[in-house]
Design an enzyme around this catalytic site. Structure first.
Site, short mmCIF file in Angstrom:
data_model
loop_
_atom_site.label_atom_id
_atom_site.label_comp_id
_atom_site.label_asym_id
_atom_site.label_seq_id
_atom_site.Cartn_x
_atom_site.Cartn_y
_atom_site.Cartn_z
CG ASN A 88 -1.89 -1.16 1.19
OD1 ASN A 88 -2.05 -1.79 0.14
ND2 ASN A 88 -2.50 -1.46 2.32
CG HIS A 105 3.73 -1.79 -4.92
ND1 HIS A 105 2.60 -2.57 -4.94
CD2 HIS A 105 4.72 -2.57 -5.45
CE1 HIS A 105 2.90 -3.76 -5.47
NE2 HIS A 105 4.18 -3.78 -5.77
N GLY A 171 -5.51 -8.92 3.18
CA GLY A 171 -6.16 -8.10 2.16
C GLY A 171 -5.38 -7.91 0.87
CB SER A 173 -6.04 -9.94 -5.43
OG SER A 173 -5.06 -9.12 -6.05
#
Ligand code: APR
Length: 228
Positions: A88, A105, A171, A173
């Site tokens: 995040n 990121h 959380g 994918s």
């Protein structure tokens, strides 16, 4: 000696703070195809649009607050040596009190030179404007990793994950590489948990206990068990 607990978080942990995930909404992120706004090609084609998009995301992040999941993870530091590796770009883990957070990121609250990635700066307020330059005279861009860019913090993240005695994924994918490969760096025998109401259906076969709850419910429950 304290056990090392590593948390690997994705967009789902911030969903209940009101920040949209990437892949829960027909592949659109706040009504934009991520490829229109989160690639180097997008920046070259229309930097002002990309800048506006991230300014809006930054404003939302600044207005959002950490939720019970971020807060529970911060409490783990009472007992464990905790490292958070997050995909995040928001700063909700830090604002909840986590002291060791690696943003693989990047961070939306910082800007970066577009000619020298080692030059990054805190952003004062929510807006980064066209015309704001780094010390080498190039346009400042958000300090985030776009699709197609390398992830320079991957080897540090892999080392952290390989040091875990307990590993918790929240959380994500696990569809975006190379980040998703991190789960394969966990040592054999380590306790592994995955908190996500959906996510890949294969986590149990990979040795994870899959807690199918939203983060703000599932993470505090898991943390209570771990602090036991
Ligand atoms: N609590 C926990 N998990 C949730 C919640 C919630 N309240 N709501 C949604 N989720 C889960 C979804 O089930 C999904 O598995 O969060 C995950 C979100 O997945 P993505 O949107 O793909 O986010 P993420 O895995 O973090 O994406 C990775 O993709 O676009 C890039 O760089 C961006 O870091 C991002 C990367």
């Amino acid at each position: 000696m304290r056990q090392k607990l590593v948390v690997f978080s994705g967009a789902g942990i911030s969903a209940e703070s009101g920040l949209a995930t990437f892949r829960d909404n027909d592949g659109l992120w706040e009504n934009h195809d991520v490829h229109e706004v989160a690639t180097m090609g997008a920046w070259r084609a229309n930097p002002a649009l990309v800048q506006r998009f991230y300014n809006e995301r930054r404003r939302q992040v600044r207005d959002a607050s950490p939720n019970a999941a971020h807060e529970a993870i911060a409490r783990l530091e009472d007992v464990f040596d905790v490292a958070v590796v997050t995909q995040n770009i928001d700063d909700l883990h830090e604002r909840a009190g986590s002291s060791d957070v690696l943003h693989i990121h990047g961070q939306i609250v910082r800007s970066r030179s577009s000619v020298d990635s080692s030059l990054t700066y805190p952003i004062d307020g929510w807006e980064l404007s066209m015309g704001e330059l780094c010390e080498k005279g190039s346009q400042l861009r958000p300090d985030v990793v776009w699709f197609g860019e390398s992830v320079p913090l991957m080897s540090e993240a892999s080392r952290i994950v390989a040091s875990a005695d307990v590993f918790v994924v929240v959380g994500s994918s696990l569809q975006v590489y190379p980040a998703a490969d991190l789960i394969y760096h966990v040592r054999p025998g380590v306790l592994k948990y995955f908190v996500d109401p959906a996510g890949p259906g294969t986590m149990e076969s990979q040795g994870f206990e899959h807690i199918r709850e939203k983060a703000a419910v599932g993470v505090p429950l898991l943390v209570e068990r771990l602090l036991g």
